[in-house]
Design an enzyme around this catalytic site. Sequence first.
Site, PDB file in Angstrom:
ATOM      1  N   ASP A  18       0.819  -1.217   0.000  1.00  0.00           N
ATOM      2  CA  ASP A  18       0.000   0.000   0.000  1.00  0.00           C
ATOM      3  C   ASP A  18       0.853   1.269   0.000  1.00  0.00           C
ATOM      4  O   ASP A  18       0.661   2.164  -0.827  1.00  0.00           O
ATOM      5  CB  ASP A  18      -0.922   0.042   1.232  1.00  0.00           C
ATOM      6  CG  ASP A  18      -2.014  -1.024   1.178  1.00  0.00           C
ATOM      7  OD1 ASP A  18      -2.350  -1.460   0.061  1.00  0.00           O
ATOM      8  OD2 ASP A  18      -2.508  -1.405   2.253  1.00  0.00           O
ATOM      9  N   ARG A  99       0.636   4.721  17.197  1.00  0.00           N
ATOM     10  CA  ARG A  99       0.217   5.698  16.175  1.00  0.00           C
ATOM     11  C   ARG A  99       0.506   7.151  16.524  1.00  0.00           C
ATOM     12  O   ARG A  99       0.983   7.904  15.682  1.00  0.00           O
ATOM     13  CB  ARG A  99      -1.263   5.524  15.826  1.00  0.00           C
ATOM     14  CG  ARG A  99      -1.607   4.163  15.234  1.00  0.00           C
ATOM     15  CD  ARG A  99      -0.684   3.758  14.125  1.00  0.00           C
ATOM     16  NE  ARG A  99      -1.133   2.536  13.465  1.00  0.00           N
ATOM     17  CZ  ARG A  99      -0.339   1.669  12.883  1.00  0.00           C
ATOM     18  NH1 ARG A  99       0.965   1.858  12.880  1.00  0.00           N
ATOM     19  NH2 ARG A  99      -0.820   0.601  12.290  1.00  0.00           N
ATOM     20  N   ASP A 128      -6.730   3.430  13.045  1.00  0.00           N
ATOM     21  CA  ASP A 128      -5.405   4.012  12.857  1.00  0.00           C
ATOM     22  C   ASP A 128      -5.436   5.363  12.146  1.00  0.00           C
ATOM     23  O   ASP A 128      -4.689   6.274  12.479  1.00  0.00           O
ATOM     24  CB  ASP A 128      -4.492   3.025  12.112  1.00  0.00           C
ATOM     25  CG  ASP A 128      -4.140   1.830  12.991  1.00  0.00           C
ATOM     26  OD1 ASP A 128      -4.145   1.989  14.225  1.00  0.00           O
ATOM     27  OD2 ASP A 128      -3.871   0.749  12.440  1.00  0.00           O
ATOM     28  N   SER A 179      -4.153  -9.150   8.227  1.00  0.00           N
ATOM     29  CA  SER A 179      -3.554  -7.825   8.331  1.00  0.00           C
ATOM     30  C   SER A 179      -2.799  -7.783   9.655  1.00  0.00           C
ATOM     31  O   SER A 179      -3.371  -8.027  10.721  1.00  0.00           O
ATOM     32  CB  SER A 179      -4.653  -6.763   8.302  1.00  0.00           C
ATOM     33  OG  SER A 179      -4.119  -5.548   8.768  1.00  0.00           O
TER      34      SER A 179
END
Length: 420
Positions: A18, A99, A128, A179
């Site tokens: 990605d 994060r 996220d 994931s």
Amino acid sequence: MAKSKRGKIVLAYSGGLDTSVAIRWLNETYDLDVVCVCVQMGAATRDLEASRKKAIKIGAVESILIDGQQDFVDYFVWPSLQADALYEGQYPMATSLGRPLIAKYMVDVARKTNAVAVAHGATGKGNDQVRMEIGCRTLNPKLKIVAPLREWTMTRDQEIDYAAEHGIPVEATKKSPFSIDENIWGRSVECGMLEDPWNEMPKGPYTWTVEPDEAPAKPKYITITFEQGIPVALDGRKMGGIALIKTLNEIAGKHGVGRIDMMENRLVGIKSRETYEAPAAVVLHTAHRALQSLTMSKDQVRFKYYVATLYADLVYNGLWYTALHQDLMAYVRSSQRCVSGDVRMKLYKGSATKAGVKSDVSLYAKSLATYDIGDTFDHKAAEGFIKLYGLSAQTQALLQKDALGVRDIKTSVVPPTRKY
Ligand code: ARG
């Protein structure tokens, strides 16, 4: 380094498909040069120096690797441990805690490189995006934020085609259906067959922990020393935070400790099946609570767990850089002043339990608790105490006898339906 008059955008880069595609997509779609930031937070499996170089090959004008492990442990992991922060009572929040730190680095790099915008590779369905964007907005509201995965409509296969057309190296075309996100505090695994809550987690995706039923038949005992709520030694050996967590991940993982499998309520309204491996976090949270139960008063402990829920929600929901966070942390820090001592933990076939606990500032008074000789508790005082403590209940049971019905076994549970 490629020279250009274009503006710059800072991309949080992981090295995966990605964010690799995002480099070229940002060039093309926004006519911006891309500066990549790769953050090392103790993920065991990815070679981030290789990722850093790969970003340049793909077309980033600059690519920076930041070792964030120490900041992460000192300012995110330890405070969350002191706060007993487990989202919905279970999840130690490795991803959630990471994060806001990534956001901080993105904003720092944007300032240093005069970038006008920041970008990340989070999807539109998760937490996220919220954490990184609120983080960036609170730290520098002037920066524009781009979330390529929310904007483009490419499927995974189309991303792979896009990568081929643009000469973007893609390691594997057959991606694991899961994931995965990981850092020193834990590993998050979602998607694939886990999307059916009835499916048991298969063996494959767990890599930090052995199957509990295949773990050693002999339990392992370890002693963790805390100073004001922070672990400082393992089996009497002083250790820095990074080393202590990594060592504990290994030891506890070998005993199958640290697996969490839960239905989790995401901030964006989705209920989702989430699984985690967090051996060190599970051991340390359990040990920390055990030590608090020895060194904190009843009222302190009760209030602390109320704050812990608020604190975990706040972190999970991405509100790290807020005044309320600082206020709660001020309380948490104050609450830890006597949370010092040793906790002996037993690791056995997937479980981590407290075997023993001791502290120089323990509140346990054996002379009060004992049923043996040496008892100093005033037994006579109990009689008067019970009379007064139960007085209100006794009075109500008498005066509202018919309405309450507490003297009948059935209506003592569910009151009579008659209206008054
Ligand atoms: N549900 C967890 C959280 O919101 C983990 C998210 C994992 N992220 C990922 N990219 N796999 O904190």
